[in-house]
Design a protein around this motif. Structure first.
Motif, short mmCIF file in Angstrom:
data_model
loop_
_atom_site.label_atom_id
_atom_site.label_comp_id
_atom_site.label_asym_id
_atom_site.label_seq_id
_atom_site.Cartn_x
_atom_site.Cartn_y
_atom_site.Cartn_z
N PRO A 36 20.54 38.23 5.45
CA PRO A 36 19.86 39.48 6.88
C PRO A 36 18.81 38.72 8.18
O PRO A 36 18.15 39.52 9.16
N ARG A 37 18.72 37.93 7.66
CA ARG A 37 17.03 37.29 8.92
C ARG A 37 17.91 35.78 9.57
O ARG A 37 16.68 35.53 10.06
N HIS A 38 19.01 36.00 9.18
CA HIS A 38 19.64 34.68 9.73
C HIS A 38 19.75 34.50 11.78
O HIS A 38 19.63 35.30 11.80
N LEU A 83 14.51 23.21 2.28
CA LEU A 83 16.11 23.66 1.21
C LEU A 83 16.24 24.40 0.34
O LEU A 83 15.83 24.10 -0.65
N HIS A 84 16.78 25.10 0.08
CA HIS A 84 16.87 26.50 -0.57
C HIS A 84 18.24 26.00 -0.84
O HIS A 84 18.53 27.24 -1.61
N GLY A 85 18.65 25.47 -0.85
CA GLY A 85 20.30 25.25 -1.98
C GLY A 85 20.03 24.56 -2.51
O GLY A 85 19.12 24.64 -3.51
N PHE A 130 8.15 26.69 -5.41
CA PHE A 130 8.37 27.56 -6.73
C PHE A 130 8.72 28.91 -6.44
O PHE A 130 8.00 29.70 -5.92
N ASP A 131 10.49 29.47 -5.62
CA ASP A 131 10.84 30.86 -6.34
C ASP A 131 11.74 31.13 -7.07
O ASP A 131 11.70 30.37 -8.32
N ALA A 132 12.31 32.53 -7.49
CA ALA A 132 12.98 33.62 -8.16
C ALA A 132 13.99 33.02 -8.33
O ALA A 132 14.38 32.46 -7.10
N ARG A 140 22.17 35.47 -2.26
CA ARG A 140 21.99 34.55 -1.26
C ARG A 140 21.01 34.01 -2.34
O ARG A 140 20.73 34.54 -2.96
N PRO A 141 20.54 33.00 -2.14
CA PRO A 141 19.72 31.98 -3.56
C PRO A 141 17.86 32.44 -3.21
O PRO A 141 17.35 31.70 -3.79
N GLY A 142 17.78 33.22 -2.05
CA GLY A 142 16.05 33.39 -1.97
C GLY A 142 16.57 34.78 -1.00
O GLY A 142 16.95 35.58 -0.43
N GLY A 143 14.86 35.03 -0.60
CA GLY A 143 14.61 36.56 -0.09
C GLY A 143 14.65 37.74 -0.70
O GLY A 143 15.51 38.35 0.15
N LEU A 144 14.74 37.54 -1.97
CA LEU A 144 14.87 39.16 -2.71
C LEU A 144 14.09 39.47 -3.11
O LEU A 144 14.65 40.85 -3.64
N GLY A 145 13.04 39.44 -2.84
CA GLY A 145 11.64 39.78 -3.89
C GLY A 145 11.69 40.34 -5.01
O GLY A 145 10.96 41.24 -5.44
N ALA A 146 11.89 39.69 -5.39
CA ALA A 146 12.28 39.74 -6.98
C ALA A 146 11.22 38.40 -7.53
O ALA A 146 10.92 37.38 -6.89
N PRO A 147 10.20 38.36 -8.27
CA PRO A 147 9.02 37.43 -8.30
C PRO A 147 9.39 36.92 -10.10
O PRO A 147 10.22 37.09 -10.82
N ASP A 186 3.76 31.83 -0.25
CA ASP A 186 5.60 32.36 0.91
C ASP A 186 6.42 33.99 0.72
O ASP A 186 6.41 34.39 -0.52
N VAL A 187 6.22 34.31 1.53
CA VAL A 187 6.33 35.91 0.93
C VAL A 187 8.03 36.27 3.06
O VAL A 187 7.32 35.96 3.63
N SER A 188 8.66 37.25 2.31
CA SER A 188 9.58 37.86 3.09
C SER A 188 9.80 38.94 2.91
O SER A 188 9.08 39.96 3.45
N SER A 189 10.79 39.53 1.91
CA SER A 189 10.52 40.84 1.58
C SER A 189 9.50 41.58 1.41
O SER A 189 9.27 42.83 1.46
N GLY A 190 8.75 41.20 1.38
CA GLY A 190 7.07 41.72 0.49
C GLY A 190 6.02 42.36 2.31
O GLY A 190 5.49 43.19 1.94
O1 LIG Z 1 15.48 35.50 3.05
C1 LIG Z 1 16.48 35.01 3.27
O2 LIG Z 1 17.69 35.86 3.36
C2 LIG Z 1 16.91 33.68 1.86
C3 LIG Z 1 18.26 33.28 2.24
C4 LIG Z 1 18.83 31.98 1.45
C5 LIG Z 1 17.83 31.10 0.83
C6 LIG Z 1 16.47 31.99 1.41
C7 LIG Z 1 15.80 32.72 1.79
N1 LIG Z 1 14.78 33.23 1.36
C8 LIG Z 1 13.78 32.88 0.84
C9 LIG Z 1 12.28 33.07 1.37
O3 LIG Z 1 12.26 34.16 2.73
C10 LIG Z 1 11.32 32.82 1.07
O4 LIG Z 1 10.97 31.17 0.95
C11 LIG Z 1 10.66 33.56 -0.68
O5 LIG Z 1 11.91 32.59 -1.21
C12 LIG Z 1 10.77 34.67 -0.75
O6 LIG Z 1 11.51 35.97 -0.09
P1 LIG Z 1 11.38 37.16 -0.77
O7 LIG Z 1 11.14 37.28 -2.26
O8 LIG Z 1 11.97 37.93 0.15
O9 LIG Z 1 9.89 37.38 -0.12
#
Ligand SMILES: O=C(O)c1ccccc1NCC(=O)[C@H](O)[C@H](O)COP(=O)(O)O
Length: 219
Positions: A36-38, A83-85, A130-132, A140-147, A186-190
């Motif tokens: 959703p942030r693309h 690199l998040h893959g 380090f991400d969940a 998607r492999p991140g940005g899911l708001g989960a610790p 690093d934060v996105s969903s929060g």
């Molecule tokens: O943000 C996304 O949609 C996303 C998509 C694919 C890979 C990674 C993505 N986000 C990673 C991040 O925004 C941060 O590096 C991190 O994972 C924080 O995520 P959040 O748990 O949402 O705070």
């Protein structure tokens, strides 16, 4: 060294300005269509120009090929490639050599076993994030708001700089830093009111909360 704060997934001029004015050290731009942030390359170019060296520009990609990275380099001119893959150590080396930018490798963490890959990546990466670990059915492999369980990093002895992410927000960032002793967060969903919608007050509150931990630690 002072704490690095990264606000990831910025997609509008307004919220980018809020993050920069509030003192973000890194601003992250997502180039991954299912997110959703693309960002399109055009929007990435526009937002990149707006940064004007006030923070480091981070391009987030997921298993991107060379042509995609070429386009992102041209549009955003990122300071760092995140690199998040599932990029291998060899692919990291290849990307560093071809694109001449520092790379931050995101590693998915759920159990202690997930740290086994660290020595290999640490030889090539400039920074580890380090991400969940996402659930198996995640889109998607991140940005899911989960610790993840921050205790897993309690005894980490890593010479490389590292950051922590995954489910951080203004109320838990101090505890995450206390347990992990990370050099950055690093934060996105929060800092969002809905997926992909950044909230100015939440951005400011997060940066304030992260900086407050720094003030405590120098006392
Ligand atoms: O943000 C996304 O949609 C996303 C998509 C694919 C890979 C990674 C993505 N986000 C990673 C991040 O925004 C941060 O590096 C991190 O994972 C924080 O995520 P959040 O748990 O949402 O705070």
């Amino acid at each position: 060294m002072s704490l690095l704060v990264k606000i990831c997934g910025l997609s509008t001029r307004e919220t980018l300005d809020v993050a920069l004015d509030a003192g973000a050290d890194m601003v992250g731009f997502v180039f991954f269509p299912p997110s959703p942030r693309h960002l399109s390359l055009e929007v990435g170019r526009d937002l990149g120009r707006q940064v004007k060296k006030r923070a480091l520009k981070v391009a987030l990609t997921v298993d991107a090929d060379d042509a995609t990275l070429d386009n992102i380099m041209d549009a955003l001119s990122p300071d760092i490639l995140q690199l998040h893959g599932k990029e291998s150590v060899a692919r990291l080396r290849d990307i560093k050599q071809k694109f001449g930018r520092p790379v931050m490798k995101a590693l998915p963490i759920e159990t202690a076993a997930d740290l086994a890959v660290l020595p290999g990546y640490a030889v090539v990466a400039d920074r580890i994030l380090f991400d969940a670990r996402p659930p198996k059915d995640a889109t998607r492999p991140g940005g899911l708001g989960a610790p993840f369980d921050w205790h897993l990093l309690e005894n980490l002895d890593l010479k490389l700089p590292y950051m922590v992410s995954g489910g951080l927000h203004a109320q838990n960032v101090a505890e995450a830093l206390r347990l992990t002793r990370a050099g950055g967060v690093d934060v996105s969903s929060g800092v969002e009111s809905a997926p992909g919608v950044k909230d100015p007050e939440m951005i400011k509150a997060f940066i304030r909360a992260a900086r407050a931990t720094q003030e405590l630690s120098v006392r």
